[in-house]
Design a protein around this motif. Sequence first.
Motif, PDB file in Angstrom:
ATOM      1  N   SER A 114     123.777 -33.409  -5.731  1.00  0.00           N
ATOM      2  CA  SER A 114     123.952 -32.306  -6.685  1.00  0.00           C
ATOM      3  C   SER A 114     125.424 -31.978  -6.868  1.00  0.00           C
ATOM      4  N   SER A 118     127.638 -32.625 -10.286  1.00  0.00           N
ATOM      5  CA  SER A 118     128.142 -31.409 -10.931  1.00  0.00           C
ATOM      6  C   SER A 118     129.653 -31.424 -11.098  1.00  0.00           C
ATOM      7  N   ASN A 123     126.375 -28.356 -14.667  1.00  0.00           N
ATOM      8  CA  ASN A 123     125.573 -27.868 -13.539  1.00  0.00           C
ATOM      9  C   ASN A 123     124.109 -27.725 -13.951  1.00  0.00           C
ATOM     10  N   THR A 124     123.913 -27.249 -15.174  1.00  0.00           N
ATOM     11  CA  THR A 124     122.557 -27.052 -15.685  1.00  0.00           C
ATOM     12  C   THR A 124     121.820 -28.388 -15.777  1.00  0.00           C
ATOM     13  N   THR A 126     122.480 -31.138 -14.132  1.00  0.00           N
ATOM     14  CA  THR A 126     122.273 -31.670 -12.785  1.00  0.00           C
ATOM     15  C   THR A 126     121.053 -31.045 -12.133  1.00  0.00           C
ATOM     16  N   ALA A 127     120.959 -29.719 -12.200  1.00  0.00           N
ATOM     17  CA  ALA A 127     119.811 -29.023 -11.595  1.00  0.00           C
ATOM     18  C   ALA A 127     118.507 -29.419 -12.277  1.00  0.00           C
ATOM     19  N   THR A 128     118.544 -29.538 -13.597  1.00  0.00           N
ATOM     20  CA  THR A 128     117.343 -29.920 -14.352  1.00  0.00           C
ATOM     21  C   THR A 128     116.873 -31.313 -13.967  1.00  0.00           C
ATOM     22  N   ALA A 162     120.276 -25.813  -5.988  1.00  0.00           N
ATOM     23  CA  ALA A 162     120.928 -24.783  -6.816  1.00  0.00           C
ATOM     24  C   ALA A 162     122.348 -24.497  -6.334  1.00  0.00           C
ATOM     25  N   CYS A 165     124.969 -27.393  -6.754  1.00  0.00           N
ATOM     26  CA  CYS A 165     125.407 -27.585  -8.144  1.00  0.00           C
ATOM     27  C   CYS A 165     126.603 -26.676  -8.450  1.00  0.00           C
ATOM     28  N   SER A 166     126.521 -25.418  -8.031  1.00  0.00           N
ATOM     29  CA  SER A 166     127.614 -24.475  -8.271  1.00  0.00           C
ATOM     30  C   SER A 166     128.846 -24.841  -7.464  1.00  0.00           C
ATOM     31  N   PRO A 431     121.843 -23.002 -12.480  1.00  0.00           N
ATOM     32  CA  PRO A 431     121.075 -23.691 -11.428  1.00  0.00           C
ATOM     33  C   PRO A 431     120.151 -22.752 -10.647  1.00  0.00           C
TER      34      PRO A 431
END
Length: 485
Positions: A114, A118, A123-124, A126-128, A162, A165-166, A431
């Motif tokens: 992740s 990212s 980030n969105t 990657t999380a998806t 989550a 990712c951040s 995320p």
Amino acid sequence: MVFAALQILPIFPSDNVANMASVAALMVVWWITEALPLAATALLPLILFPVLGITSGTEVAAVYMNSTIFLFIGGFVLALSMQRWNLHTRIALRVIGWFHGSAMYMLLGFMVTSAFLSMWISNTATATMLLPIGLAVYARAAEQLTERDKQRLLTAMMLGIAYSCSIGGTATLIGTPPNLAMQRIFLITFPDAADISFAQWLLFALPLSITLLLITWLIIASRYTGRRFTALRFSTSELHQLSHKAMSYEEKVVTIVFSLTAFCWMFRQDIVIGSMTLPGWSNLFENASLVNDGTIAIAAALVLFMIPSRNRQDHSRLADSDTISQLPWNIVLLFGGGFALAKGFTASGLSEYIGQQFVDMQNLDPLALLAGISAIVIFLTEVTSNTATSQILLPVVASVAKQIEVNPLLLMLPVTLSASMAFMMPVATPPNAIVFASGHLHIRDMIKTGLIINLVAIVLITLHTWIIGTTVFDIDIATMPAWAK
């Protein structure tokens, strides 16, 4: 009401400052309450700045399209091309396949994946992408677990995806919007300062990203997959098999373009580490010094638009018109609004006025000041857009730094990093919202674990800025740089 009140109250030294404060307050309120879409609110300066005499329509319009915007667009074309040809899935499966044998290591595999993705793509996105992969891997592992440990493992994986990712997004300039906002707002506010390059930011932020990622992994693992967790015999041979499938022609070309782009970003300028200097490729050509990271990003995007695909079902090019339509133009407008806000702060004199109100802060201990700024931004971002928060606060702390006579980067760096470090609330980051929306996570777990990581992030950002930031950006704590005066 806020707009009218600031226009009427006799608290500002001039009409221009009052007008700018009114516009800024109106945009802040609309961004926080989302009375209009964030991108729509970002268009207000195009109307209000000329009408109120803050700056001309021509000047404010020019701020909405600049090299930082093109860096974002080029980076996103690369990311969308990776997604289109499933290169990101291959990378994810390959990295996850390296970590197997226990729940803790499986969690680490997802977090490393992740964070790495990212750094380069949204980030969105990657999380998806990783959420369904994570659920599929969990389903296979859950066959060996008790009911209690099933929920603990699921919670650990949701939080791990989550949060990483951040954290990973902070490592590169294109990883998360606040980083790009900082680069441009810094240049707008201090036009005589040297540009912040991709390599310089990576050198500064990557160590923090790695450190916080490992600490976050240990915190989540100790809370959910610790000693009392059922022993897990889990092999990722299936993942290995999928990730080692022969690469398609399209994947290979996108990999080459991506690798060359990253290389050009990282080694464009000289990299100075103490007394050692690694010369950048921009020294090799007469006009190469005129090239910036945005130029490289757009060059890479155009290459992808030019190269034909060999896919029998899709005879277009590696990037096509669909790629352009998928670009997040709402974020581009939001960026532009933030840059216009920064321009207005400087042009109207509001930056100087705000800075004068905080002159007494020069008596504070610098470390306490950094910690306080980091804490305010992290907890504010729990309920507001991190892009909007950074664009609102960066011009403010820049003006405060000028008044208390410290290097502005000393305050702007922690604001930028902290804007991506909200871990408590589902609304804090995309995320967080994506994993929470899966229905597999209790909000109490996110709040409790997120609070611990928030506090760790405050300490790490403060110390990292003080120790690493001052070295990478050549910040002298006791001296105000000439470009900031």
